[in-house]
Design a protein around this motif. Structure first.
Motif, PDB file in Angstrom:
ATOM      1  N   ILE A   5       0.843  -1.199   0.000  1.00 49.23           N
ATOM      2  CA  ILE A   5       0.000   0.000   0.000  1.00 49.23           C
ATOM      3  C   ILE A   5       0.876   1.246   0.000  1.00 49.23           C
ATOM      4  O   ILE A   5       0.659   2.189  -0.778  1.00 49.23           O
ATOM      5  CB  ILE A   5      -0.958   0.000   1.209  1.00 49.23           C
ATOM      6  CG1 ILE A   5      -1.868  -1.230   1.178  1.00 49.23           C
ATOM      7  CG2 ILE A   5      -1.764   1.291   1.251  1.00 49.23           C
ATOM      8  CD1 ILE A   5      -2.770  -1.327  -0.033  1.00 49.23           C
ATOM      9  N   ILE A  31      -7.471  -8.892   1.314  1.00 48.63           N
ATOM     10  CA  ILE A  31      -8.704  -8.111   1.250  1.00 48.63           C
ATOM     11  C   ILE A  31      -9.806  -8.791   2.053  1.00 48.63           C
ATOM     12  O   ILE A  31     -10.042  -9.990   1.912  1.00 48.63           O
ATOM     13  CB  ILE A  31      -9.176  -7.926  -0.204  1.00 48.63           C
ATOM     14  CG1 ILE A  31      -8.103  -7.208  -1.034  1.00 48.63           C
ATOM     15  CG2 ILE A  31     -10.487  -7.148  -0.254  1.00 48.63           C
ATOM     16  CD1 ILE A  31      -8.467  -7.076  -2.504  1.00 48.63           C
ATOM     17  N   ALA A  88      -7.247  -1.587   9.130  1.00 46.08           N
ATOM     18  CA  ALA A  88      -6.909  -1.707   7.708  1.00 46.08           C
ATOM     19  C   ALA A  88      -5.912  -0.639   7.254  1.00 46.08           C
ATOM     20  O   ALA A  88      -5.888   0.473   7.779  1.00 46.08           O
ATOM     21  CB  ALA A  88      -8.174  -1.614   6.864  1.00 46.08           C
ATOM     22  N   ASP A  89      -5.131  -1.007   6.227  1.00 45.83           N
ATOM     23  CA  ASP A  89      -4.174  -0.086   5.612  1.00 45.83           C
ATOM     24  C   ASP A  89      -4.790   0.697   4.458  1.00 45.83           C
ATOM     25  O   ASP A  89      -4.239   1.717   4.033  1.00 45.83           O
ATOM     26  CB  ASP A  89      -2.975  -0.869   5.078  1.00 45.83           C
ATOM     27  CG  ASP A  89      -2.129  -1.462   6.189  1.00 45.83           C
ATOM     28  OD1 ASP A  89      -1.178  -0.805   6.623  1.00 45.83           O
ATOM     29  OD2 ASP A  89      -2.429  -2.587   6.625  1.00 45.83           O
ATOM     30  N   ALA A  90      -5.900   0.207   3.917  1.00 43.95           N
ATOM     31  CA  ALA A  90      -6.542   0.868   2.778  1.00 43.95           C
ATOM     32  C   ALA A  90      -7.976   0.364   2.677  1.00 43.95           C
ATOM     33  O   ALA A  90      -8.344  -0.645   3.282  1.00 43.95           O
ATOM     34  CB  ALA A  90      -5.783   0.582   1.483  1.00 43.95           C
ATOM     35  N   VAL A  91      -8.772   1.079   1.888  1.00 46.00           N
ATOM     36  CA  VAL A  91     -10.129   0.630   1.595  1.00 46.00           C
ATOM     37  C   VAL A  91     -10.399   0.806   0.105  1.00 46.00           C
ATOM     38  O   VAL A  91      -9.880   1.730  -0.535  1.00 46.00           O
ATOM     39  CB  VAL A  91     -11.196   1.401   2.410  1.00 46.00           C
ATOM     40  CG1 VAL A  91     -11.070   1.079   3.890  1.00 46.00           C
ATOM     41  CG2 VAL A  91     -11.114   2.906   2.167  1.00 46.00           C
ATOM     42  N   ARG A 136      -0.156   5.005   3.925  1.00 47.44           N
ATOM     43  CA  ARG A 136      -1.137   4.053   4.417  1.00 47.44           C
ATOM     44  C   ARG A 136      -2.474   4.762   4.565  1.00 47.44           C
ATOM     45  O   ARG A 136      -2.576   5.961   4.354  1.00 47.44           O
ATOM     46  CB  ARG A 136      -0.688   3.456   5.750  1.00 47.44           C
ATOM     47  CG  ARG A 136       0.606   2.633   5.622  1.00 47.44           C
ATOM     48  CD  ARG A 136       0.830   1.771   6.836  1.00 47.44           C
ATOM     49  NE  ARG A 136       2.133   1.111   6.772  1.00 47.44           N
ATOM     50  CZ  ARG A 136       2.528   0.184   7.626  1.00 47.44           C
ATOM     51  NH1 ARG A 136       1.736  -0.206   8.611  1.00 47.44           N
ATOM     52  NH2 ARG A 136       3.722  -0.372   7.513  1.00 47.44           N
ATOM     53  N   THR A 175      -6.736  -4.745   3.470  1.00 50.10           N
ATOM     54  CA  THR A 175      -7.616  -3.767   2.839  1.00 50.10           C
ATOM     55  C   THR A 175      -9.053  -4.260   2.946  1.00 50.10           C
ATOM     56  O   THR A 175      -9.304  -5.461   2.854  1.00 50.10           O
ATOM     57  CB  THR A 175      -7.236  -3.606   1.341  1.00 50.10           C
ATOM     58  OG1 THR A 175      -5.930  -3.059   1.260  1.00 50.10           O
ATOM     59  CG2 THR A 175      -8.199  -2.707   0.608  1.00 50.10           C
TER      60      THR A 175
END
Length: 285
Positions: free
Chosen positions: A18, A205, A249-252, A25, A232
């Motif tokens: 990420i 994910i 989470a590190d991302a969405v 992040r 994610t």
């Protein structure tokens, strides 16, 4: 662990994908749900340029709203075919579209070829300069809407290496939506997350049961506990839950909430996007 095992490249610690791709992040990745492409049931013969223009317009709205990256996805091709039934026209159309979106937006992009077209997605990513692909079932197997779906990791990883494309990162769902998991029902979520890492994915994910459904915090935490990969959330993210999600989470990956009336097949709604990004700012602080 033996010295030989320690030396194997798969088992070396990886940089956070990420951070590598998005420069941060807590990244926000918007989804471009393409119009129906040539070869799909609802394609009515319009020029491919019209389909690309729609995708570029979506990308421009996302960029204006402040997202960090995009995924180009052939969601308009519903009902989806299994990977071995996808024709070359799908990959060809998506490669042109993804490359145009990348150039127009200047954002990092990913590719998702439905259903579970890992080989096709890697080919598109290589041709279009995409940074990553999403593969809904990377390892193991499950019963999808399209039928029995095998994890393509072994074949897809070899194809990525054949294309000299190891820079293309694999975003892999752990417990993919739109399907049944009886085949792996005796395996915990942590074990399934570990399987994706063992099979050289780069990002894990978490999703809900259907497009637009949120992953539960329990499942997100279980995935995070089972892997050292960045995690994610791939569906159901909205202004009300982004704060909780970003504690883990590190991302969405977000689409439905940002669309007009919250419906995935509608165009991006700039007002809804702005509301979401305001919530993101608070969640990041």
């Amino acid at each position: 662990m033996s010295e030989a095992t320690k030396a194997h490249p798969v088992f070396q610690p990886k940089p956070n994908a990420i951070e590598q791709i998005f420069g941060r992040r807590k990244a926000i990745i918007g989804v471009i749900h393409s119009l129906a492409l040539p070869g799909s049931p609802n394609y009515d013969g319009q020029p491919i340029s019209e389909i690309i223009d729609f995708a570029v317009a979506e990308a421009e709205r996302y960029k204006a709203g402040g997202v960090d990256g995009l995924i180009v996805e052939n969601h308009g091709d519903i009902p989806f075919a299994k990977p071995d039934r996808l024709g070359p026209e799908t990959a060809a159309s998506m490669a042109v579209m993804a490359d145009t979106v990348r150039r127009a937006s200047g954002l990092p992009i990913g590719v998702n070829v439905l259903a579970n077209g890992a080989i096709q997605a890697i080919a598109v990513a290589k041709a279009a300069g995409a940074a990553f692909v999403r593969v809904n079932q990377w390892s193991n197997a499950y019963v999808a809407n399209e039928g029995l779906m095998d994890g393509p990791a072994g074949e897809a990883a070899r194809y990525r290496a054949f294309l000299r494309g190891r820079n293309i990162k694999i975003f892999a769902d752990v417990h993919v939506k739109h399907g049944a998991h009886a085949i792996t029902g005796d395996r915990t979520i942590q074990e399934l997350a570990r399987d994706n890492e063992f099979f050289d994915a780069d990002v894990a994910i978490a999703t809900g049961q259907r497009t637009g459904d949120s992953a539960t915090m329990e499942e997100l935490q279980a995935i995070n506990a089972g892997t050292a990969l960045p995690v994610t959330v791939g569906s159901g993210v909205n202004p009300d839950n982004i704060g909780d999600i970003f504690t883990v989470a590190d991302a969405v990956i977000v689409a439905s909430y940002m669309k007009r009336d919250g419906v995935w097949w509608n165009p991006v709604d700039p007002e809804r996007l702005n509301v979401f990004m305001e919530a993101v700012k608070k969640a990041r602080n």
